[in-house]
Design an enzyme around this catalytic site. Sequence first.
Site, short mmCIF file in Angstrom:
data_model
loop_
_atom_site.label_atom_id
_atom_site.label_comp_id
_atom_site.label_asym_id
_atom_site.label_seq_id
_atom_site.Cartn_x
_atom_site.Cartn_y
_atom_site.Cartn_z
N HIS A 142 41.25 41.72 39.76
CA HIS A 142 41.64 42.80 40.67
C HIS A 142 42.25 42.20 41.94
CE1 HIS A 142 41.54 46.74 42.49
NE2 HIS A 142 41.13 46.16 43.60
N ASP B 80 36.02 49.01 39.20
CA ASP B 80 36.06 47.73 39.92
C ASP B 80 34.73 47.43 40.64
OD1 ASP B 80 38.76 47.35 39.15
OD2 ASP B 80 39.43 48.60 40.79
N GLN C 176 47.33 33.45 43.17
CA GLN C 176 45.91 33.04 43.13
C GLN C 176 45.20 33.61 41.91
OE1 GLN C 176 44.88 30.68 45.13
NE2 GLN C 176 46.94 30.74 46.00
C1 GRF Z 1 47.30 42.23 38.78
O1 GRF Z 1 47.53 42.31 40.15
C2 GRF Z 1 45.85 42.53 38.47
O2 GRF Z 1 44.99 42.08 39.46
C3 GRF Z 1 45.85 44.03 38.41
O3 GRF Z 1 47.04 44.37 37.79
C4 GRF Z 1 48.00 43.34 38.01
C5 GRF Z 1 48.49 42.89 36.68
O4 GRF Z 1 49.56 41.99 36.77
N1 GRF Z 1 44.65 44.50 37.73
P1 GRF Z 1 50.09 41.29 35.46
O5 GRF Z 1 50.39 42.41 34.44
O6 GRF Z 1 49.05 40.36 34.96
O7 GRF Z 1 51.35 40.60 35.88
#
Ligand code: GRF
Length: 201
Positions: free
Chosen positions: A109, A145, A173
């Site tokens: 998250h 979450d 990160q």
């Molecule tokens: C990430 O920012 C993750 O934390 C959130 O959704 C986004 C997904 O990005 N849950 P990706 O599809 O992995 O590029």
Amino acid sequence: MMSVGVLVSGNGSNLQALLDASAAGTLDARVAVVISNVAGVPALERARLAHVPSRVIPHGDFGRREDFDAAVVAVLREHGVDLVVLAGFMRVVTPVLLQGYASRVINVHPSLLPAFPGLDAQAQALAYGVCVSGCTVHLVDAGMDTGPILAQVPVPVYPTDTTDSLRARILAQEHIILPTVVSWFAADRVTVNGRRVRVSP
Ligand code: GRF
């Protein structure tokens, strides 16, 4: 070797981080299957390029969330999955998945939970005016979450930030901590006792 099932809904850059770490040998686990609730998303192409099987399970085909989750669990079992990673998976999961994989479902998250849960965490951080945000990898429970925290990394927020610039800084990160946490599970280093998580050395 531990088998990971990755649930996605979109771009899949976190999936890519897992695929890359697995291919590089820095993660002693393999992505056994990618499941998307949305057809045609880039994450599915990433799976294809890495020769990882994928499955689209459109959530709209199911009347109840539980029935959708049962279909997901069936595919995870079919591929011998040990650990489930929600990587940009935009659905709330039910006890059907959480009991099927007890203490084996994790999520990444883009905030320092418990701040800014739910959608648009980066926009929430900017709107609040925090100077530091970050990312969290946590065990998934029935809340939004809210599960026990496994790892967090702080990321600075600058006055000039837009949601896109902050998103990119946080994602960089995420791509480091997610494979790291998965490697802890692969090495059987994680013990969960209620909300308390212990990572053995
Ligand atoms: C990430 O920012 C993750 O934390 C959130 O959704 C986004 C997904 O990005 N849950 P990706 O599809 O992995 O590029």
